[in-house]
Design a protein around this motif. Structure first.
Motif, PDB file in Angstrom:
ATOM      1  N   HIS A 133       0.819  -1.218   0.000  1.00 21.72           N
ATOM      2  CA  HIS A 133       0.000   0.000   0.000  1.00 21.72           C
ATOM      3  C   HIS A 133       0.852   1.267   0.000  1.00 21.72           C
ATOM      4  O   HIS A 133       0.548   2.243   0.703  1.00 21.72           O
ATOM      5  N   GLY A 134       1.894   1.261  -0.783  1.00 23.31           N
ATOM      6  CA  GLY A 134       2.650   2.481  -1.009  1.00 23.31           C
ATOM      7  C   GLY A 134       3.544   2.923   0.122  1.00 23.31           C
ATOM      8  O   GLY A 134       4.034   4.065   0.118  1.00 23.31           O
ATOM      9  N   GLY A 135       3.744   2.078   1.130  1.00 24.41           N
ATOM     10  CA  GLY A 135       4.670   2.392   2.200  1.00 24.41           C
ATOM     11  C   GLY A 135       4.166   3.340   3.259  1.00 24.41           C
ATOM     12  O   GLY A 135       4.938   3.786   4.125  1.00 24.41           O
ATOM     13  N   ARG A 136       2.875   3.659   3.252  1.00 21.70           N
ATOM     14  CA  ARG A 136       2.307   4.558   4.264  1.00 21.70           C
ATOM     15  C   ARG A 136       0.849   4.170   4.482  1.00 21.70           C
ATOM     16  O   ARG A 136       0.050   4.179   3.525  1.00 21.70           O
ATOM     17  N   VAL A 137       0.491   3.829   5.717  1.00 17.79           N
ATOM     18  CA  VAL A 137      -0.854   3.335   6.008  1.00 17.79           C
ATOM     19  C   VAL A 137      -1.333   3.864   7.364  1.00 17.79           C
ATOM     20  O   VAL A 137      -0.567   4.478   8.111  1.00 17.79           O
ATOM     21  N   VAL A 138      -2.579   3.589   7.649  1.00 19.28           N
ATOM     22  CA  VAL A 138      -3.171   3.932   8.948  1.00 19.28           C
ATOM     23  C   VAL A 138      -3.211   2.677   9.810  1.00 19.28           C
ATOM     24  O   VAL A 138      -3.630   1.614   9.332  1.00 19.28           O
TER      25      VAL A 138
END
Length: 378
Positions: A133-138
């Protein structure tokens, strides 16, 4: 003999149930956590909502139990039901609101739109989700957390190492929730009310403006929401209420994404901050509607009194005392502003009240509501 509602939790939501209860000729009792609670205007007793015997004693003589929050343990909720007490929402419905992983599992199983998500039991689980997921998540704690608490935007599993270390505590549910970092243009909220016999009514979908993870303003109805957005939001909320068997008010917090999707963010099975505008802006407020619903009384009309209603929270409060000290000056300056004081001592970031304004010019209504709230916040 008047019908009696028991409310567990002594916060501002319980407080705002008191005026409609009086108008409807209902009796309302509150089990508060501490002395001097926001809901002290009602008949209150102080007790621990985690203690079964305390809650059962409180429930004696009431026609229905409802809640100011969703934190009452399942063991207590089940004990109430086993004792023959009407509990709304039910333990089964509340369990979905109490555990974010259960929420995501149930909503996904129903085919309702949610962000991409995963259950995390180890740091390796999060590393894999980050890679996809693009290296940045919640990342969210599964249980507890509100107003921005229990939520972190991360790019490394090290940033929630303390949460992973704490998963051995049974109270955590044993896992964390990871979600895609949704690219959204705004946040919406759709409130509905459902009574046990099945009747459901809906208010207009609203726009919620967040600051530092806390709801700061609500615009009702949401601008540019007529048609497709309003239809989708209402359909989602009606389906959630029906499929999960929610009774009382349900607020569904939503993302309107930049690629034109509507995704479910959170659920609240009680009156909600995004519905406070309805006290002054709707024929039937969410608090009156909640009382009607939990007692299985016919639900009220959800029409609006003006083209626009804007609610602005008063956060922190004035440094020179309570909101009441400043009320006369505001009354003179803005006689059309509706002020709601929660009777709380000022504290940084604390919701101590809200202001609602109505009118036919959105820019003017927003300006007046913000000015009034800023006046109180000091």
């Amino acid at each position: 003999m008047a019908l009696r509602v028991g409310v567990i939790g002594g916060g501002q939501l319980a407080r705002m149930m008191v005026p409609p209860a009086v108008h409807l000729g209902l009796e309302i009792s509150v089990l508060a956590e501490t002395e001097g609670s926001s809901a002290r205007l009602a008949a209150t007793q102080v007790g621990d909502y985690h203690d079964v015997e305390t809650v059962l004693a409180f429930a004696r003589g009431v026609d229905a139990i409802t809640f100011d929050h969703e934190h009452v343990p399942q063991t207590v909720l089940r004990a109430l039901v086993d004792a023959g007490v009407e509990v709304h929402p039910s333990p089964e419905a509340l369990f979905v609101a109490q555990d974010k992983l259960v929420m995501r599992e149930r909503l996904s199983a129903l085919g309702l739109p949610v962000p991409d998500w995963a259950r995390l039991e180890t740091a390796a689980d999060l590393d894999a989700f980050l890679a996809d997921h693009g290296g940045r998540v919640v990342v969210k704690t599964a249980r507890g957390g509100y107003d921005g608490k229990g939520v972190r935007v991360v790019s490394s599993s090290h940033e929630v190492a303390d949460w992973f270390d704490g998963l051995s505590d049974p109270a955590t549910g044993g896992a964390l929730l990871a979600e895609e970092l949704v690219d959204f243009r705004r946040e919406l909220a759709q409130s509905v009310a459902r009574r046990p016999s099945g009747e459901i009514v809906a208010w207009p979908v609203v726009e919620s403006i967040q600051r530092d993870g806390v709801c700061a303003e609500v615009l009702a109805p949401a601008p540019r929401s007529t048609g497709r957005i309003a239809d989708i939001a209402e359909d989602i909320a009606r389906r959630v209420a029906t499929e999960l068997g929610v009774t009382g008010v349900l607020a569904v917090e939503l993302f309107e994404t930049n690629d034109d999707r509507i995704l479910i963010n959170e659920l609240a099975m009680r009156p909600h901050n995004t519905g406070h505008w309805s006290i002054d802006g709707s024929t039937t407020s969410q608090f009156e509607q909640h009382l009607r619903a939990v007692l299985d009384l016919p639900l009220g009309d959800t029409g609006t009194h003006a083209d626009w209603s804007v609610m602005v929270n008063v956060l922190g409060g004035p440094s020179d005392g309570t909101m009441a000290n400043r009320l006369p000056a505001l009354m003179a300056d803005q006689p059309g502003a509706k002020v709601h004081d929660y009777g709380k001592e000022p504290r940084p970031g604390r919701k101590v009240g809200h202001v609602t304004t109505l009118g036919d010019d959105l820019d003017d209504v927003v300006y007046r509501a913000r000015a009034a709230a800023e006046f109180f916040a000091g």
